[in-house]
Write a protein that holds these residues in place. Sequence first.
Motif, PDB file in Angstrom:
ATOM      1  N   LEU A   6       0.821  -1.213   0.000  1.00 40.82           N
ATOM      2  CA  LEU A   6       0.000   0.000   0.000  1.00 40.82           C
ATOM      3  C   LEU A   6       0.853   1.260   0.000  1.00 40.82           C
ATOM      4  N   VAL A   7       0.347   2.269  -0.676  1.00 44.82           N
ATOM      5  CA  VAL A   7       1.002   3.576  -0.743  1.00 44.82           C
ATOM      6  C   VAL A   7      -0.054   4.653  -0.499  1.00 44.82           C
ATOM      7  N   PRO A   8       0.356   5.855  -0.063  1.00 42.24           N
ATOM      8  CA  PRO A   8      -0.624   6.930   0.091  1.00 42.24           C
ATOM      9  C   PRO A   8      -1.200   7.315  -1.274  1.00 42.24           C
ATOM     10  N   GLY A   9      -2.517   7.431  -1.320  1.00 41.94           N
ATOM     11  CA  GLY A   9      -3.185   7.787  -2.560  1.00 41.94           C
ATOM     12  C   GLY A   9      -3.912   9.111  -2.433  1.00 41.94           C
ATOM     13  N   VAL A  10      -4.960   9.250  -3.220  1.00 44.09           N
ATOM     14  CA  VAL A  10      -5.770  10.464  -3.210  1.00 44.09           C
ATOM     15  C   VAL A  10      -6.320  10.686  -1.797  1.00 44.09           C
ATOM     16  N   TRP A  11      -6.275  11.909  -1.339  1.00 46.48           N
ATOM     17  CA  TRP A  11      -6.748  12.322  -0.005  1.00 46.48           C
ATOM     18  C   TRP A  11      -6.002  11.604   1.125  1.00 46.48           C
ATOM     19  N   GLY A  12      -4.833  11.038   0.830  1.00 47.05           N
ATOM     20  CA  GLY A  12      -4.046  10.348   1.846  1.00 47.05           C
ATOM     21  C   GLY A  12      -4.538   8.955   2.190  1.00 47.05           C
ATOM     22  N   ILE A  13      -5.525   8.472   1.469  1.00 45.49           N
ATOM     23  CA  ILE A  13      -6.050   7.121   1.714  1.00 45.49           C
ATOM     24  C   ILE A  13      -5.050   6.105   1.177  1.00 45.49           C
ATOM     25  N   ARG A  14      -4.752   5.084   1.974  1.00 44.09           N
ATOM     26  CA  ARG A  14      -3.828   4.044   1.530  1.00 44.09           C
ATOM     27  C   ARG A  14      -4.481   3.231   0.404  1.00 44.09           C
ATOM     28  N   GLU A  15      -3.715   3.040  -0.669  1.00 48.01           N
ATOM     29  CA  GLU A  15      -4.185   2.338  -1.861  1.00 48.01           C
ATOM     30  C   GLU A  15      -3.154   1.306  -2.293  1.00 48.01           C
ATOM     31  N   PRO A  16      -3.586   0.331  -3.079  1.00 46.82           N
ATOM     32  CA  PRO A  16      -2.626  -0.627  -3.616  1.00 46.82           C
ATOM     33  C   PRO A  16      -1.626   0.064  -4.537  1.00 46.82           C
ATOM     34  N   ASN A  17      -0.386  -0.375  -4.450  1.00 44.51           N
ATOM     35  CA  ASN A  17       0.646   0.094  -5.351  1.00 44.51           C
ATOM     36  C   ASN A  17       0.487  -0.684  -6.657  1.00 44.51           C
ATOM     37  N   PRO A  18       0.120  -0.031  -7.760  1.00 43.00           N
ATOM     38  CA  PRO A  18      -0.129  -0.769  -8.998  1.00 43.00           C
ATOM     39  C   PRO A  18       1.118  -1.471  -9.545  1.00 43.00           C
ATOM     40  N   ALA A  19       2.300  -1.053  -9.113  1.00 45.16           N
ATOM     41  CA  ALA A  19       3.530  -1.725  -9.542  1.00 45.16           C
ATOM     42  C   ALA A  19       3.706  -3.069  -8.848  1.00 45.16           C
TER      43      ALA A  19
END
Length: 185
Positions: free
Chosen positions: A90-103
């Motif tokens: 997981l990485v920080p995404g939009v609005w700081g929400i943790r999201e999957p790293n697509p890599a």
Amino acid sequence: MRARVVADRDQLGAERRARDGVRITDALLRMPELARARSVLSYCSFRSEFDTARFNAWVLASERHLALPRIDRSQQRLRVHEVASLEDDLVPGVWGIREPNPARCREITLAETDFVLVPGAAFDRRGGRLGYGAGFYDRLLAAAVPDLPCVAAAFSVQCVERVPMDEHDRKMTALVTEIETIAFL
């Protein structure tokens, strides 16, 4: 309505949200729909939402597949990715929400999941859901098969008399709060 309900949720305080969150997670883990699921789409909570961390960890520990959404800003839609590690993937995404790293995380389709935990600002006792206003989940769930369990987990203060629903809005299969689980047939 959205602003009022989120403000009410914010007022619960961290200690109460943590205590009630344990009750919500325990109720989710008892759901027969989850027991049958092999692949679960969940989300990483933010701000004062019900904390999904324990639920997500349980999904992985129970040897089910865990999928989490990633916001694709260019397409204004959610993309679903399978996650193997909550610490590494997981990485920080939009609005700081943790999201999957697509890599690191393989993209999958909604059709590859058989249980969806859905966030939202407000819910009613008819299966209605009011999101945060961007329509990401509305667009994602529009493609779901009719019998896909879509379950909302929220604090009871997020339950309102009626949320506005359009004909394309997906009704929830169930609503789980710290007080009760309501199944919508």
